[in-house]
Design a protein around this motif. Structure first.
Motif, mmCIF file in Angstrom:
data_model
loop_
_atom_site.group_PDB
_atom_site.id
_atom_site.type_symbol
_atom_site.label_atom_id
_atom_site.label_comp_id
_atom_site.label_asym_id
_atom_site.label_seq_id
_atom_site.Cartn_x
_atom_site.Cartn_y
_atom_site.Cartn_z
ATOM 1 N N ARG A 229 0.834 -1.207 0.000
ATOM 2 C CA ARG A 229 0.000 0.000 0.000
ATOM 3 C C ARG A 229 0.868 1.257 0.000
ATOM 4 N NH1 ARG A 229 -3.037 -2.900 3.739
ATOM 5 N NH2 ARG A 229 -2.053 -1.745 5.436
ATOM 6 N N GLU A 230 1.934 1.240 0.815
ATOM 7 C CA GLU A 230 2.843 2.381 0.862
ATOM 8 C C GLU A 230 3.525 2.580 -0.488
ATOM 9 O OE1 GLU A 230 3.756 4.866 3.268
ATOM 10 O OE2 GLU A 230 1.743 4.162 3.735
ATOM 11 N N HIS A 231 3.939 1.492 -1.104
ATOM 12 C CA HIS A 231 4.563 1.585 -2.423
ATOM 13 C C HIS A 231 3.583 2.203 -3.413
ATOM 14 C CE1 HIS A 231 6.823 0.692 -6.006
ATOM 15 N NE2 HIS A 231 5.807 0.015 -6.467
ATOM 16 N N LYS A 232 2.356 1.741 -3.401
ATOM 17 C CA LYS A 232 1.332 2.264 -4.308
ATOM 18 C C LYS A 232 1.114 3.759 -4.054
ATOM 19 C CE LYS A 232 -3.349 1.334 -5.880
ATOM 20 N NZ LYS A 232 -4.531 0.477 -5.717
ATOM 21 N N ARG A 233 1.088 4.157 -2.777
ATOM 22 C CA ARG A 233 0.901 5.566 -2.425
ATOM 23 C C ARG A 233 2.077 6.400 -2.927
ATOM 24 N NH1 ARG A 233 2.669 8.923 1.302
ATOM 25 N NH2 ARG A 233 3.851 7.339 2.408
ATOM 26 N N LEU A 234 3.293 5.898 -2.734
ATOM 27 C CA LEU A 234 4.473 6.631 -3.179
ATOM 28 C C LEU A 234 4.508 6.773 -4.697
ATOM 29 C CD1 LEU A 234 7.145 5.081 -0.796
ATOM 30 C CD2 LEU A 234 6.273 7.429 -0.758
ATOM 31 N N ILE A 235 4.136 5.730 -5.396
ATOM 32 C CA ILE A 235 4.104 5.774 -6.858
ATOM 33 C C ILE A 235 3.073 6.784 -7.329
ATOM 34 C CG2 ILE A 235 3.515 4.438 -8.939
ATOM 35 C CD1 ILE A 235 6.289 3.849 -7.778
ATOM 36 N N ALA A 236 1.927 6.836 -6.678
ATOM 37 C CA ALA A 236 0.873 7.778 -7.064
ATOM 38 C C ALA A 236 1.312 9.219 -6.854
ATOM 39 C CB ALA A 236 -0.398 7.487 -6.263
ATOM 40 N N GLN A 237 2.214 9.468 -5.913
ATOM 41 C CA GLN A 237 2.678 10.823 -5.628
ATOM 42 C C GLN A 237 3.766 11.281 -6.588
ATOM 43 O OE1 GLN A 237 3.975 10.758 -1.572
ATOM 44 N NE2 GLN A 237 1.908 10.934 -0.758
ATOM 45 N N GLN A 238 4.418 10.347 -7.263
ATOM 46 C CA GLN A 238 5.509 10.701 -8.162
ATOM 47 C C GLN A 238 4.951 11.271 -9.455
ATOM 48 O OE1 GLN A 238 7.877 7.224 -8.811
ATOM 49 N NE2 GLN A 238 8.785 7.267 -6.771
ATOM 50 N N PRO A 239 5.630 12.281 -10.006
ATOM 51 C CA PRO A 239 5.197 12.799 -11.305
ATOM 52 C C PRO A 239 5.382 11.723 -12.367
ATOM 53 C CG PRO A 239 7.271 13.812 -10.635
ATOM 54 C CD PRO A 239 6.803 12.944 -9.496
ATOM 55 N N THR A 240 4.543 11.754 -13.350
ATOM 56 C CA THR A 240 4.643 10.748 -14.412
ATOM 57 C C THR A 240 5.929 10.964 -15.187
ATOM 58 O OG1 THR A 240 3.367 12.158 -15.892
ATOM 59 C CG2 THR A 240 2.158 10.465 -14.669
ATOM 60 N N THR A 241 6.536 9.857 -15.597
ATOM 61 C CA THR A 241 7.775 9.905 -16.361
ATOM 62 C C THR A 241 7.514 9.346 -17.742
ATOM 63 O OG1 THR A 241 8.431 7.741 -15.544
ATOM 64 C CG2 THR A 241 9.216 9.647 -14.312
ATOM 65 N N THR A 242 8.441 9.553 -18.617
ATOM 66 C CA THR A 242 8.284 9.033 -19.971
ATOM 67 C C THR A 242 8.423 7.521 -19.955
ATOM 68 O OG1 THR A 242 10.626 9.252 -20.446
ATOM 69 C CG2 THR A 242 9.216 11.147 -20.982
#
Length: 74
Positions: free
Chosen positions: A35-48
């Protein structure tokens, strides 16, 4: 339902995180980490997509994020 295994070299670390959480159930510890990983990924700006495609192993991203987040080094 999905069944997964925790690699033996991660058992101590999962137990340590569980103790910090006040939880003895490894399943709940892994659920929390995911869940924490998913939350952290959602907070990251999208990359190419080119940076994503450059990862040789898709699990490397998860390992790196969790390693950085919880101070575990391979």
């Amino acid at each position: 339902m999905m069944r997964v295994s925790i690699r033996p070299y991660l058992h101590d670390w999962v137990n340590e995180v569980g103790q910090q959480m006040g939880c003895e159930d490894a399943t709940e510890v892994v659920n929390h980490l995911l869940r924490e990983h998913k939350r952290l990924i959602a907070q990251q700006p999208t990359t190419t997509t080119s940076t994503t495609a450059s990862n040789s192993n898709p699990n490397d991203s998860l390992v790196n994020v969790l390693s950085n987040e919880f101070g575990v080094w391979q």
